[in-house]
Design an enzyme around this catalytic site. Structure first.
Site, PDB file in Angstrom:
ATOM      1  N   GLY A   1       0.800  -1.227   0.000  1.00  7.66           N
ATOM      2  CA  GLY A   1       0.000   0.000   0.000  1.00  7.66           C
ATOM      3  C   GLY A   1       0.831   1.275   0.000  1.00  7.66           C
TER       4      GLY A   1
ATOM      5  N   LEU B   1     -10.550  -7.809 -12.492  1.00  6.12           N
ATOM      6  CA  LEU B   1     -11.940  -7.455 -12.210  1.00  6.12           C
ATOM      7  C   LEU B   1     -12.848  -7.834 -13.385  1.00  6.12           C
ATOM      8  CD1 LEU B   1     -10.986  -4.041 -10.656  1.00  6.12           C
ATOM      9  CD2 LEU B   1     -12.004  -5.963  -9.411  1.00  6.12           C
TER      10      LEU B   1
ATOM     11  N   HIS C   1      -0.133   1.204 -13.313  1.00 12.79           N
ATOM     12  CA  HIS C   1       0.526   0.004 -13.815  1.00 12.79           C
ATOM     13  C   HIS C   1       2.020   0.310 -13.981  1.00 12.79           C
ATOM     14  CE1 HIS C   1       0.957  -3.795 -15.880  1.00 12.79           C
ATOM     15  NE2 HIS C   1       1.673  -3.179 -16.798  1.00 12.79           N
TER      16      HIS C   1
ATOM     17  N   GLU D   1     -10.744  -4.304 -20.625  1.00 16.31           N
ATOM     18  CA  GLU D   1      -9.523  -4.971 -21.090  1.00 16.31           C
ATOM     19  C   GLU D   1      -8.377  -4.692 -20.104  1.00 16.31           C
ATOM     20  OE1 GLU D   1      -6.719  -5.035 -25.020  1.00 16.31           O
ATOM     21  OE2 GLU D   1      -8.696  -4.130 -25.187  1.00 16.31           O
TER      22      GLU D   1
ATOM     23  N   ASP E   1      -5.220  -3.722 -18.093  1.00 21.32           N
ATOM     24  CA  ASP E   1      -4.171  -2.697 -18.249  1.00 21.32           C
ATOM     25  C   ASP E   1      -4.352  -1.888 -19.538  1.00 21.32           C
ATOM     26  OD1 ASP E   1      -3.046  -3.548 -15.866  1.00 21.32           O
ATOM     27  OD2 ASP E   1      -1.792  -5.031 -16.864  1.00 21.32           O
TER      28      ASP E   1
ATOM     29  N   GLN F   1       8.494   7.160  -8.563  1.00 18.65           N
ATOM     30  CA  GLN F   1       7.778   8.019  -9.517  1.00 18.65           C
ATOM     31  C   GLN F   1       6.265   7.788  -9.423  1.00 18.65           C
ATOM     32  OE1 GLN F   1       9.207  10.496 -11.161  1.00 18.65           O
ATOM     33  NE2 GLN F   1      11.008   9.831 -10.019  1.00 18.65           N
TER      34      GLN F   1
HETATM   35  C1  GRF Z   1       2.992  -0.874  -7.808  1.00 18.83           C
HETATM   36  O1  GRF Z   1       4.195  -1.086  -8.498  1.00 18.83           O
HETATM   37  C2  GRF Z   1       1.855  -0.695  -8.781  1.00 18.83           C
HETATM   38  O2  GRF Z   1       2.235  -0.090  -9.967  1.00 18.83           O
HETATM   39  C3  GRF Z   1       1.443  -2.110  -9.054  1.00 18.83           C
HETATM   40  O3  GRF Z   1       1.606  -2.786  -7.831  1.00 18.83           O
HETATM   41  C4  GRF Z   1       2.569  -2.110  -7.026  1.00 18.83           C
HETATM   42  C5  GRF Z   1       1.897  -1.783  -5.735  1.00 18.83           C
HETATM   43  O4  GRF Z   1       2.762  -1.301  -4.766  1.00 18.83           O
HETATM   44  N1  GRF Z   1       0.117  -2.148  -9.602  1.00 18.83           N
HETATM   45  P1  GRF Z   1       2.175  -0.685  -3.419  1.00 18.83           P
HETATM   46  O5  GRF Z   1       1.294  -1.744  -2.767  1.00 18.83           O
HETATM   47  O6  GRF Z   1       1.412   0.555  -3.752  1.00 18.83           O
HETATM   48  O7  GRF Z   1       3.381  -0.413  -2.575  1.00 18.83           O
END
Ligand code: GRF
Length: 197
Positions: free
Chosen positions: A12, A101, A117, A151, A153, A181
């Site tokens: 998280g 989902l 993503h 679809e 991502d 980032q």
């Molecule tokens: C992130 O790299 C996000 O892009 C991907 O899963 C990871 C989640 O990291 N979907 P966090 O749980 O927010 O630390």
């Protein structure tokens, strides 16, 4: 008040970055928005405790007892909607939510469902994005915030961040620079979206 519900499955850190930005930039008065709840499909997700420490309501809908995706997604939707008085949260934010989902769920939150993503979409949908970018000889990697469509991502891009791939990079070292980032672009993209509503 626009209620935001964040879905997580693990650490998280993106959720925490959004919560922090909401406080720092005073979303309540400037955007009339707040993070109303953090919901996880995993009871053991460390992010739940982080949210609780911040005084945010949490919920768990464990996917394991459900016989299929449809029924899990239905229960998840009920849990999400509970966190808005009108049963219609302004935004549902996927932040490391590791479940695919159903189209019915995506439809239910159409235009209100966002994801981050860890790749420069449309390249490298799915898993292991950093290793795949390194293996493909890419010179840059990054992250994408997008509206969710049925679809995987896919969907309109809201923000991207580009990170150079170094010759010494492993998937791990690259991931740690990309996630830094992510913590910058995700809250900014959400604030933009709320502002435009
Ligand atoms: C992130 O790299 C996000 O892009 C991907 O899963 C990871 C989640 O990291 N979907 P966090 O749980 O927010 O630390």
């Amino acid at each position: 008040m626009k209620n935001i519900v964040i879905l997580i499955s693990g650490t998280g850190s993106n959720m925490a970055a959004i919560v922090q930005a909401a406080r720092r930039d005073n979303w309540e008065s400037r955007l009339r928005a707040r993070v109303a709840a953090v919901v996880s499909n995993r009871p053991e997700a460390p992010g739940l405790a982080v949210a609780q420490q911040q005084g945010i309501a949490t919920g768990v809908v464990d996917h394991r007892p459900f016989p299929d995706r449809q029924q899990f997604d239905l229960a998840l939707g009920q849990e999400i909607d509970r966190h808005d008085p009108a049963g219609q949260p302004a935004l549902v934010v996927l932040a490391g939510f590791m479940r695919v989902l159903t189209p019915a769920f995506v439809d239910r939150y159409q235009g209100r469902l966002v994801n981050i993503h860890p790749s420069l979409l449309p390249a490298f949908t799915g898993l292991h994005t950093h290793q795949r970018a390194i293996d493909a000889g890419c010179r840059v990697a990054g992250a994408t915030v997008h509206l969710v469509t049925a679809e995987l991502d896919n969907g309109p891009i809201l923000a991207q961040a580009v990170v150079p791939i170094l010759t010494t990079d492993t998937a791990h070292s690259l991931a740690s620079r990309v996630v830094t980032q992510e913590h910058r672009i995700y809250p900014a993209a959400i604030a933009d979206l709320l502002r435009r509503r």
